[in-house]
Scaffold this motif. Structure first.
Motif, PDB file in Angstrom:
ATOM      1  N   ASP A   1       2.035   6.127  -7.037  1.00  0.00           N
ATOM      2  CA  ASP A   1       0.746   6.396  -7.661  1.00  0.00           C
ATOM      3  C   ASP A   1       0.450   5.423  -8.803  1.00  0.00           C
TER       4      ASP A   1
ATOM      5  N   LYS B   1       0.838  -1.211   0.000  1.00  0.00           N
ATOM      6  CA  LYS B   1       0.000   0.000   0.000  1.00  0.00           C
ATOM      7  C   LYS B   1       0.866   1.251   0.000  1.00  0.00           C
ATOM      8  N   GLU B   2       1.910   1.228   0.787  1.00  0.00           N
ATOM      9  CA  GLU B   2       2.823   2.369   0.880  1.00  0.00           C
ATOM     10  C   GLU B   2       3.508   2.638  -0.456  1.00  0.00           C
TER      11      GLU B   2
ATOM     12  N   THR C   1       2.519   1.664  -3.501  1.00  0.00           N
ATOM     13  CA  THR C   1       1.574   2.063  -4.540  1.00  0.00           C
ATOM     14  C   THR C   1       1.159   3.524  -4.368  1.00  0.00           C
ATOM     15  N   ALA C   2       1.017   3.969  -3.124  1.00  0.00           N
ATOM     16  CA  ALA C   2       0.688   5.379  -2.876  1.00  0.00           C
ATOM     17  C   ALA C   2       1.859   6.283  -3.271  1.00  0.00           C
TER      18      ALA C   2
END
Length: 138
Positions: free
Chosen positions: A34, A27-28, A30-31
């Motif tokens: 982006d 998640k980290e 991909t954020a």
């Protein structure tokens, strides 16, 4: 040597919980970049060396049409280029750009950052864990 299946299942469950539930860096990353994790994964594979679309699909365990979508997006972002393979004009080869190298390195940095629980281990326990993981990943 006899094995305790319950102990093995507990250990496996613990590893999955640690990596996938408590400290999932996907998640980290991909954020931060982006983009979806499959795109991050493709970029990380390509940063190692250029590869054909077919090989990339195999490495990612995805089908050819989805590989094309993933690569198309990475091309649009300026992270990879797709060219005709120099030895086989029927194939396309995908190469990471300098910007893609930076993004892949950023992703690796995020994914490789040990969680606080690992950093807090006693040095002897950390050495034991390191030895065990090295044995398991050989």
């Amino acid at each position: 040597m006899s094995h305790d299946p319950q102990m093995a299942a507990r250990a496996w469950h613990g590893m999955r919980t640690l990596i996938l539930d408590r400290y999932d860096r996907r998640k980290e990353v991909t954020a931060a970049l982006d983009m979806s994790f499959i795109r991050v994964k493709a970029l990380r594979h390509l940063a190692g060396s250029p590869m054909t679309m077919r090989r990339l699909a195999t490495e990612l365990s995805i089908d050819a049409p989805y590989t094309t979508l993933v690569v198309d997006d990475l091309v649009r972002r300026g992270l990879v280029v797709r060219d005709v393979h120099p030895d086989d004009r029927r194939q396309k080869i995908v190469t990471v750009t300098p910007e893609g190298e930076k993004a892949a390195a950023r992703a690796e940095g995020i994914l490789d950052e040990p969680p606080p629980a690992i950093l807090a281990l006693d040095p002897a326990d950390l050495a034991t864990l390191d030895r065990i993981i090295a044995t398991l990943t050989r």
